[in-house]
Write a protein that holds these residues in place. Structure first.
Motif, short mmCIF file in Angstrom:
data_model
loop_
_atom_site.label_atom_id
_atom_site.label_comp_id
_atom_site.label_asym_id
_atom_site.label_seq_id
_atom_site.Cartn_x
_atom_site.Cartn_y
_atom_site.Cartn_z
N LEU A 191 -44.31 87.44 85.91
CA LEU A 191 -44.94 86.68 86.98
C LEU A 191 -44.78 85.19 86.68
N PHE A 192 -44.49 84.40 87.72
CA PHE A 192 -44.31 82.95 87.58
C PHE A 192 -45.21 82.27 88.61
N GLY A 193 -46.01 81.29 88.17
CA GLY A 193 -46.85 80.56 89.11
C GLY A 193 -46.80 79.07 88.87
N GLU A 194 -46.68 78.32 89.96
CA GLU A 194 -46.66 76.86 89.88
C GLU A 194 -47.92 76.28 90.51
N SER A 195 -48.60 75.38 89.80
CA SER A 195 -49.75 74.66 90.33
C SER A 195 -50.85 75.64 90.77
N MET A 196 -51.34 75.53 92.01
CA MET A 196 -52.35 76.46 92.50
C MET A 196 -51.80 77.90 92.50
N GLY A 197 -50.48 78.03 92.63
CA GLY A 197 -49.86 79.34 92.50
C GLY A 197 -50.04 79.92 91.11
N GLY A 198 -50.31 79.06 90.12
CA GLY A 198 -50.62 79.53 88.78
C GLY A 198 -51.95 80.25 88.76
N ALA A 199 -52.94 79.71 89.49
CA ALA A 199 -54.24 80.38 89.60
C ALA A 199 -54.09 81.71 90.32
N VAL A 220 -57.98 74.12 85.60
CA VAL A 220 -59.05 73.13 85.44
C VAL A 220 -58.81 72.04 86.47
N ILE A 221 -59.80 71.76 87.31
CA ILE A 221 -59.63 70.74 88.35
C ILE A 221 -59.93 69.36 87.75
N PRO A 222 -59.00 68.39 87.88
CA PRO A 222 -59.29 67.03 87.39
C PRO A 222 -60.53 66.46 88.08
N GLU A 223 -61.27 65.62 87.38
CA GLU A 223 -62.51 65.08 87.93
C GLU A 223 -62.30 64.42 89.30
N ALA A 258 -48.61 63.13 82.46
CA ALA A 258 -48.97 62.22 83.57
C ALA A 258 -49.24 62.99 84.86
N ASP A 259 -49.62 64.25 84.74
CA ASP A 259 -49.92 65.09 85.90
C ASP A 259 -51.20 64.58 86.56
N GLY A 260 -51.09 64.12 87.81
CA GLY A 260 -52.26 63.61 88.53
C GLY A 260 -52.89 64.61 89.46
N VAL A 261 -52.43 65.87 89.41
CA VAL A 261 -52.93 66.89 90.33
C VAL A 261 -53.66 68.01 89.59
N THR A 262 -53.07 68.52 88.51
CA THR A 262 -53.76 69.53 87.70
C THR A 262 -53.83 69.03 86.26
N CYS A 263 -54.93 69.33 85.61
CA CYS A 263 -55.15 68.86 84.25
C CYS A 263 -54.23 69.53 83.24
N PRO A 264 -53.56 68.77 82.35
CA PRO A 264 -52.87 69.41 81.23
C PRO A 264 -53.83 70.27 80.40
N THR A 265 -55.14 69.97 80.50
CA THR A 265 -56.15 70.79 79.83
C THR A 265 -56.04 72.25 80.28
N SER A 266 -55.59 72.48 81.51
CA SER A 266 -55.40 73.85 82.01
C SER A 266 -54.52 74.64 81.06
N SER A 267 -53.36 74.07 80.73
CA SER A 267 -52.41 74.76 79.85
C SER A 267 -52.95 74.83 78.42
N SER A 277 -46.78 80.46 74.12
CA SER A 277 -46.01 79.22 73.96
C SER A 277 -46.51 78.17 74.95
N ILE A 278 -46.50 76.91 74.49
CA ILE A 278 -46.90 75.80 75.36
C ILE A 278 -45.93 74.65 75.15
N LYS A 279 -45.59 73.97 76.25
CA LYS A 279 -44.75 72.76 76.18
C LYS A 279 -45.44 71.67 76.97
N ILE A 280 -45.70 70.55 76.34
CA ILE A 280 -46.31 69.41 77.02
C ILE A 280 -45.26 68.29 77.04
N TYR A 281 -44.94 67.79 78.23
CA TYR A 281 -43.86 66.81 78.38
C TYR A 281 -44.45 65.42 78.60
N ASP A 282 -44.14 64.51 77.70
CA ASP A 282 -44.69 63.16 77.73
C ASP A 282 -44.22 62.41 78.98
N GLY A 283 -45.18 61.90 79.75
CA GLY A 283 -44.87 61.05 80.90
C GLY A 283 -44.45 61.78 82.16
#
Length: 323
Positions: free
Chosen positions: A134-142, A167-170, A258-267, A280-286
């Protein structure tokens, strides 16, 4: 796409080339069908490798306000060229599927509808013994996580998330006062497009030329978020956070800092709290929110390379779905 061609929207994100010709040039075969579910009809697509044996199946879910028929196809096509049979469905209320536009008042039902299509394919003769992801992007991840929770054990070989919404950004959180006041209307306001619009598209796309193409999607939802959608997304995010430990299959989750829509905290929370032995997790700077459709090509290609390495390795490691 040069600015002078922006006056008239082309039929597809790649321009005026006929569909079959374009897909063939990419090395894939595309199919389109409607699929009946108890909750309404889904528009579905398949992307199959033209000249390769299928190694596994991947079932993809797009994000809020999007659909499978525009730039999201870039992800589908990429996986198909690597030897994967890819299946995608417009979520209820999105694209060419049934439902009130972008109303997600019951995400369990929305997820179950897509899952019914994915399971139908998963259990079919050509694919039942192959690994399935299964593959989900953004809200599709939820939505994808809900599908995973709704599935029988051993249904899925693994999960892939691109900038998932857990996790929804503040600055994106719905006002509790708004939700309370609308709630006093006994559900009458649930479908109202009345919640503040945080202009998510501009925060999601880094490459300005790609932003123009994405914004020209004729099926993209551009209205304000509906009351019931925001209420339900807040509920589902909390539910998923409370159940991260129930994730036991291999997974990859990727996010930009620099994700302004979903929190990297989610991942990060998923990675920390999931029970999976192989995670596995990958966090991409910027990088922004839209890691594949919206970043400059060199960034998008890096994300795709990491996804390809991960899924190829899991197919080799875990083999048939019941291993």
């Amino acid at each position: 796409m040069p600015p002078e061609t922006q006056t008239e929207t082309p039929p597809n994100f790649w321009g005026d080339m006929p569909e079959e010709e374009y897909y063939t040039s990419q090395g894939v075969r595309n199919g389109k069908k409607y699929f009946e579910t108890p909750n309404g009809k889904l528009f579905t697509q398949s992307f199959l490798p033209l000249d390769q044996k299928v190694k596994a199946t991947v079932y993809m879910t797009h994000g809020y306000g999007s659909d499978t028929g525009w730039m999201f196809q870039k992800i589908c096509i990429s996986f198909a060229t690597w030897g994967y049979a890819v299946f995608a469905a417009d979520l209820l209320g999105h694209g060419r599927s049934d439902g009130i536009r972008c109303y997600l008042g019951d995400m369990e039902k929305v997820a179950a509808s897509s899952l019914s299509f994915f399971k139908h394919v998963r259990d079919s003769e050509p694919y039942r013994d192959l690994p399935g992801f299964l593959f989900g992007e953004s809200m599709g991840g939820a939505a994808t996580m809900l599908m995973y929770f709704q599935s029988e054990p051993n249904t899925w070989t693994g999960l892939i998330f691109s900038a998932p919404l857990f996790v929804i950004p503040e600055n994106m959180k719905p006002s509790k006062l708004h939700l309370f006041m609308y709630g006093l209307l006994f559900g009458l306001a649930d479908t109202w497009a009345a919640m503040p619009d945080n202009k998510m598209v501009g925060k999601a796309i880094k490459d300005p030329e790609k932003l123009k193409v994405i914004a020209s999607n004729p099926r993209r939802y551009t209205g304000k978020p509906r009351v019931g959608t925001m209420r339900e997304i807040a509920r589902v995010c909390q539910y998923i956070q409370d159940n991260f430990s129930k994730v036991t299959v291999p997974f990859l989750t990727v996010h930009g800092t620099a994700d302004g829509v979903t929190c990297p905290t989610s991942s990060k929370l998923l990675y920390e709290k999931a029970s999976s032995a192989d995670k596995s997790i990958k966090i991409y700077d910027g990088m922004y929110h839209s890691l594949i459709q919206g970043e400059p090509d060199e960034n998008a290609n890096l994300v795709l390379k990491d996804m390809r390495e991960w899924i190829d390795e899991r197919v080799e490691r875990y083999g048939p779905k019941n291993c």
